[in-house]
Each structure stands twice: as C-alpha cells, then as structure tokens.
Write a protein that holds these residues in place. Structure first.
Motif, PDB file in Angstrom:
ATOM      1  N   GLU A 198      -3.942 -10.475   4.260  1.00 47.89           N
ATOM      2  CA  GLU A 198      -4.420  -9.439   5.186  1.00 47.89           C
ATOM      3  C   GLU A 198      -3.337  -8.405   5.443  1.00 47.89           C
ATOM      4  N   ARG A 199      -2.106  -8.876   5.562  1.00 46.05           N
ATOM      5  CA  ARG A 199      -0.990  -7.962   5.765  1.00 46.05           C
ATOM      6  C   ARG A 199      -0.846  -7.007   4.587  1.00 46.05           C
ATOM      7  N   LEU A 200      -1.046  -7.497   3.384  1.00 46.31           N
ATOM      8  CA  LEU A 200      -0.883  -6.690   2.181  1.00 46.31           C
ATOM      9  C   LEU A 200      -2.016  -5.691   1.983  1.00 46.31           C
ATOM     10  N   GLU A 202      -2.837   6.990   6.601  1.00 49.93           N
ATOM     11  CA  GLU A 202      -2.462   7.835   5.481  1.00 49.93           C
ATOM     12  C   GLU A 202      -1.298   7.160   4.761  1.00 49.93           C
ATOM     13  N   GLY A 203      -1.484   6.919   3.484  1.00 50.22           N
ATOM     14  CA  GLY A 203      -0.415   6.242   2.754  1.00 50.22           C
ATOM     15  C   GLY A 203      -0.954   5.080   1.954  1.00 50.22           C
ATOM     16  N   ARG A 204      -0.051   4.374   1.324  1.00 43.81           N
ATOM     17  CA  ARG A 204      -0.443   3.302   0.418  1.00 43.81           C
ATOM     18  C   ARG A 204      -0.282   1.950   1.080  1.00 43.81           C
ATOM     19  N   ARG A 205      -1.133   1.019   0.656  1.00 42.76           N
ATOM     20  CA  ARG A 205      -1.067  -0.337   1.186  1.00 42.76           C
ATOM     21  C   ARG A 205       0.181  -1.048   0.653  1.00 42.76           C
ATOM     22  N   PRO A 206       0.670  -2.045   1.400  1.00 42.17           N
ATOM     23  CA  PRO A 206       1.787  -2.836   0.873  1.00 42.17           C
ATOM     24  C   PRO A 206       1.474  -3.437  -0.494  1.00 42.17           C
ATOM     25  N   LEU A 207       0.209  -3.813  -0.722  1.00 46.09           N
ATOM     26  CA  LEU A 207      -0.173  -4.386  -2.009  1.00 46.09           C
ATOM     27  C   LEU A 207       0.075  -3.399  -3.144  1.00 46.09           C
ATOM     28  N   LEU A 254       3.783  -3.153  -3.834  1.00 47.22           N
ATOM     29  CA  LEU A 254       4.234  -4.332  -4.584  1.00 47.22           C
ATOM     30  C   LEU A 254       3.879  -4.211  -6.061  1.00 47.22           C
ATOM     31  N   ALA A 255       2.674  -3.727  -6.336  1.00 48.82           N
ATOM     32  CA  ALA A 255       2.231  -3.603  -7.722  1.00 48.82           C
ATOM     33  C   ALA A 255       3.139  -2.649  -8.497  1.00 48.82           C
ATOM     34  N   ASP A 256       3.618  -1.605  -7.822  1.00 44.81           N
ATOM     35  CA  ASP A 256       4.495  -0.635  -8.484  1.00 44.81           C
ATOM     36  C   ASP A 256       5.826  -1.255  -8.897  1.00 44.81           C
ATOM     37  N   ARG A 257       6.325  -2.195  -8.095  1.00 46.79           N
ATOM     38  CA  ARG A 257       7.701  -2.668  -8.275  1.00 46.79           C
ATOM     39  C   ARG A 257       7.828  -4.173  -8.483  1.00 46.79           C
TER      40      ARG A 257
END
Length: 211
Positions: free
Chosen positions: A147-149, A155-160, A163-166
């Motif tokens: 749920e946190r991810l 406005e902006g990107r989810r933590p998920l 994470l996928a980027d890096r």
C-alpha cells in the motif's frame, strides 16, 4: 490523550527539538494541521538554525530514524522558503557532503528536489533514500508495504515507479538494512509486478554477495 490516542495540539512543539517534531508529524490528522505545526516551529528560530536541527535529526540507521527522515522534506521545504539569507541552503550543501549516514542523504535529497544537487554528494544517494523510505514499513507485512508503494502524491510518481527505475542499482547504495528491505520489497510487489519482484530479489542477492 488519556486514552492513548494521539491528539496533538497545534503549536505545542514550537520549542521542541527537530527530532521530536519530525517524529510527531505523522500523528496530525491533516496536512493543514501538520503544516501549521511546522510554521509555528520555524517561527521560533532562524532558518539556518532550523536547517541544522532538521539535518541533525536525520542521523541514524534504524526504522524510527527512517521515519523521521520521511518527514524531513516537508520541514526543509518550509525552511528554504523562509530563508532570506541563503544560509539554510549552505547548511544543506555542507551536510550533503559530510558522509554522516542519514544526515548527508537527507540533505542531498532535498537539494536534488530543488534542482541544485551538491557537488561531491554520494553517487548512490537516491538509491539509498529509496531503500530507507521502505525501511519503516518492511516489518509491517506485505500488504502494508505494498500500500505504501502504490500510493503516491497527488502530483508525481508513486514509490513503486521510482523503485522500478532504479531496482537494478539499489544494492549499490550501501544501506545497512538493504538486504532485508529488498527482500521485503520483492515479496510485496510480486502480486502486482512479477518482473520487478525478480529484479529486487536479484538486487538483494547482490547485497549479500557484496558483504
């Protein structure tokens, strides 16, 4: 409060240490209330002093320390907005290259947010902060971490997505809890992104191999 339910009184932390403020902010029932507490806290001290206190409060490597760091950006944003001398920004630049675990990462992260990264900051600082941001939730179970991810800012990107980027480089950050956090992240994201879960498990394995 007598029943054990957090009921913060806005303005009660004006004279508190930054560590107390950062730890208390998640208990406020709305962003408006939290912002009002931050405003009152900042009004009680010069912006440069506030910057020093917030950065110092970001020290440490345990989950409670990571929770404080999660609140640091909102306070530091207010500090920089109130700063008229540039001294607060200078505090962040100095802290960003200090190599003090947690403090340097939080300062460097804030400078990146405003588009002014510090020269000489940690090469894998962003990866360190991504691991650190998941640390307080890694022990709460897969559902809580997932749920946190999945919940991001308006406005902006989810933590998920971050994470996928890096994911392939998270093991390089040198976070002391990287192994357990990456393993927990892999299990949490498996139901929604099996390919990412595999990348995170591979990153966790590399942490173990590098130590």
């Amino acid at each position: 409060m007598a029943a054990g339910v957090p009921a913060p009184v806005i303005g009660s932390l004006a004279q508190a240490d930054a560590s107390v403020l950062l730890a208390a902010l998640p208990s406020y029932l709305s962003e408006t209330d939290a912002a009002a507490e931050v405003t009152g806290w900042l009004a009680a001290r010069p912006a440069a002093d506030a910057a020093v206190q917030v950065v110092d409060a970001c020290d440490g490597t345990e989950p409670a320390d990571a929770l404080r760091r999660l609140q640091a950006p909102r306070v530091l944003a207010a500090v920089l907005e109130a700063d008229r001398t540039g001294r607060a920004k200078a505090v962040l630049r100095k802290a960003a290259v200090s190599q003090v675990t947690g403090c340097s990462h939080a300062a460097a992260s804030m400078l990146r947010r405003i588009g002014e990264p510090a020269e000489g900051e940690e090469a894998w600082g962003l990866e360190w902060m991504l691991v650190d941001g998941a640390l307080p939730f890694a022990g709460a179970g897969e559902q809580a971490l997932r749920e946190r991810l999945l919940v991001g800012p308006e406005e902006g990107r989810r933590p998920l997505d971050q994470l996928a980027d890096r994911a392939d480089d998270l093991w390089r950050a040198g976070h002391p809890h990287a192994d357990e956090v990456l393993g927990a992240l892999a299990e949490a994201v498996k139901p929604v992104d099996k390919a990412l879960a595999k990348r995170l498990r591979k990153a966790a394995f590399k942490v173990g191999s590098a130590t």
